[in-house]
Design an enzyme around this catalytic site. Structure first.
Site, short mmCIF file in Angstrom:
data_model
loop_
_atom_site.label_atom_id
_atom_site.label_comp_id
_atom_site.label_asym_id
_atom_site.label_seq_id
_atom_site.Cartn_x
_atom_site.Cartn_y
_atom_site.Cartn_z
N ARG A 272 33.04 6.21 16.87
CA ARG A 272 34.26 5.44 17.17
C ARG A 272 35.29 6.43 17.67
O ARG A 272 35.65 7.38 16.96
CB ARG A 272 34.76 4.71 15.94
CG ARG A 272 36.16 4.15 16.12
CD ARG A 272 36.57 3.20 15.02
NE ARG A 272 35.87 1.94 15.15
CZ ARG A 272 36.23 0.82 14.51
NH1 ARG A 272 37.26 0.83 13.70
NH2 ARG A 272 35.55 -0.29 14.66
N HIS B 81 33.86 -2.71 22.60
CA HIS B 81 33.45 -2.80 21.19
C HIS B 81 32.17 -3.63 21.14
O HIS B 81 32.17 -4.76 20.65
CB HIS B 81 34.57 -3.42 20.36
CG HIS B 81 34.42 -3.25 18.89
ND1 HIS B 81 33.41 -2.50 18.31
CD2 HIS B 81 35.16 -3.73 17.84
CE1 HIS B 81 33.53 -2.53 17.00
NE2 HIS B 81 34.57 -3.27 16.69
N GLN C 284 30.65 -5.35 17.83
CA GLN C 284 31.36 -6.56 17.38
C GLN C 284 30.87 -7.77 18.18
O GLN C 284 30.60 -8.83 17.62
CB GLN C 284 32.88 -6.36 17.57
CG GLN C 284 33.70 -7.56 17.13
CD GLN C 284 33.69 -7.76 15.63
OE1 GLN C 284 33.94 -6.84 14.87
NE2 GLN C 284 33.40 -8.99 15.18
N ASP D 77 42.24 -11.41 18.90
CA ASP D 77 42.25 -10.06 18.35
C ASP D 77 43.71 -9.60 18.29
O ASP D 77 44.58 -10.23 18.91
CB ASP D 77 41.41 -9.13 19.27
CG ASP D 77 41.34 -7.69 18.79
OD1 ASP D 77 41.58 -7.44 17.59
OD2 ASP D 77 41.05 -6.80 19.62
N CYS E 288 37.89 -10.89 15.25
CA CYS E 288 37.04 -9.75 14.91
C CYS E 288 37.54 -8.99 13.69
O CYS E 288 36.79 -8.22 13.10
CB CYS E 288 36.92 -8.81 16.11
SG CYS E 288 38.51 -8.22 16.71
N ARG F 148 28.07 -8.26 11.09
CA ARG F 148 28.05 -6.90 11.63
C ARG F 148 26.87 -6.14 11.04
O ARG F 148 26.14 -5.43 11.73
CB ARG F 148 29.36 -6.16 11.28
CG ARG F 148 30.61 -6.73 11.91
CD ARG F 148 30.61 -6.52 13.41
NE ARG F 148 30.45 -5.13 13.77
CZ ARG F 148 31.45 -4.24 13.87
NH1 ARG F 148 32.70 -4.61 13.67
NH2 ARG F 148 31.21 -2.98 14.21
N1 CP Z 1 36.11 -5.36 13.55
C1 CP Z 1 36.05 -4.04 13.28
O1 CP Z 1 35.50 -3.24 14.04
O2 CP Z 1 36.63 -3.69 12.11
P1 CP Z 1 36.90 -2.21 11.58
O3 CP Z 1 37.98 -1.63 12.47
O4 CP Z 1 37.35 -2.40 10.17
O5 CP Z 1 35.64 -1.42 11.69
N1 NVA Z 2 41.31 -4.19 19.65
C1 NVA Z 2 41.20 -3.72 18.29
C2 NVA Z 2 39.87 -4.05 17.73
C3 NVA Z 2 39.71 -3.70 16.27
C4 NVA Z 2 38.35 -4.03 15.75
C5 NVA Z 2 41.44 -2.21 18.26
O1 NVA Z 2 40.89 -1.51 19.13
O2 NVA Z 2 42.17 -1.75 17.39
#
Ligand code: CP
Ligand code: NVA
Length: 303
Positions: A100, A127, A130, A222, A262, A290
């Site tokens: 990430r 992402h 997700q 989101d 999400c 997930r």
């Molecule tokens: N939806 C999601 O990716 O959550 P986290 O940021 O908690 O991993």
């Molecule tokens: N768009 C959000 C998604 C979190 C799962 C972010 O990138 O923070």
């Protein structure tokens, strides 16, 4: 050849369906797949995470592997060691890497220079993990995908970009509504339009949320301020009319529309507390899935 998962469009349509079906199977048979037996999977997180981190750790364990959580700031990447060298070092220890991070280019470089599968656990651009579990959740809830309409309402962020590819690939029709100036990534739009054309699905991008939700089976939202944008909270004022509330929900013209998120949610911004609670069951099923979808994905990548 090793397989990476950087974007949902790294999978063919049939592969998405296969992974979704297998994810549904694994949901009922937790410890049945031991693909990761004797494998060590590194998980580098340059941003916070609740769902992604824990679901990968648990999933890798359930598949017989060793998850190794690596906080980005504790590595030499944070002191400038380049991705090319990090990738080559980690390939000598690990059997796979979940990352990430911020820039999508960074994860592409990591995949390019490493000999092990690399999984995108979120970048500023995409992402895909997700999206995969959301597709699984929609299939589980409706019993089908083809012909359903999903309306994505909010910021043209990583989730919007990934839906642009994931919707046509899973035979969903898609409307994306963002405020002016917050449209999704241009390349994702172009790729999404091509996929929609190939798979004969409908794809529309608009600045009008009421128009987007018309006939929607699913409204998806989101946060308006994503990770890494903490200094841009001012943008919230541009999102008037884009909150998922009972008024917007009523504009679908359907009684059985569901709302998905999400998570994490900023209640009172992109969604009202009452709408969130009304659809909390499906929203937390998304979070649960997930785990199952990612296990099915890892099984596929190591096949
Ligand atoms: N939806 C999601 O990716 O959550 P986290 O940021 O908690 O991993
Ligand atoms: N768009 C959000 C998604 C979190 C799962 C972010 O990138 O923070």
């Amino acid at each position: 050849m090793k397989k990476d998962f950087l974007s949902i469009s790294d999978l063919k349509r049939e592969e998405i369906f296969e992974i979704v079906q297998y994810g549904l199977h694994l949901k009922e048979h937790k410890f049945s797949d031991r693909t990761l037996d004797k494998k060590s999977i590194g998980m580098i997180f340059m941003k916070p995470s609740t769902r992604t981190r824990i679901s990968f750790e648990v999933g890798i364990y359930q598949m017989g592997g060793q998850p190794i959580y690596i906080q980005g700031s504790s590595t030499q990447i944070s002191r400038g060691e380049d991705i090319k060298d990090t990738a080559r070092v980690l390939s000598r220890y690990l059997d796979g890497l979940v990352i990430r991070t911020f820039s999508h280019k960074e994860i592409e470089d990591m995949a390019h220079y490493s000999d092990i599968p690399v999984i995108n656990a979120l970048t500023d651009l995409h992402h895909p993990c997700q999206i995969l579990s959301d597709i699984m959740t929609i299939k589980e809830y409706f019993g089908k995908l083809e012909g359903l309409k999903l309306a994505y309402i909010g910021d043209g962020n990583n989730m919007a970009n990934s839906w642009l590819l994931g919707a046509p690939l899973s035979e969903l029709n898609l409307s994306v509504a963002t405020p002016q100036g917050y449209e999704p990534n241009g390349k994702a739009v172009a790729e999404g339009l091509k996929l929609a054309d190939r798979y004969n699905t409908h794809l529309e991008i608009t600045n009008n949320p009421e128009e987007a939700v018309k006939d929607a089976d699913i409204i998806y939202t989101d946060v308006w301020v994503s990770m890494g944008q903490e200094g841009e909270k001012d943008k919230i004022k541009d999102f008037e009319g884009f909150q998922i509330d009972s008024n917007l929900l009523s504009k679908t013209g359907k009684k059985d529309t569901i709302v998905m998120h999400c998570l994490p949610a900023h209640k009172g911004e992109e969604i009202t507390e009452d709408i969130f609670e009304k659809f909390s069951d499906i929203i937390f099923t998304q979070a649960e899935n997930r785990l199952h979808a990612q296990k099915a994905l890892m099984s596929f990548l190591y096949k």
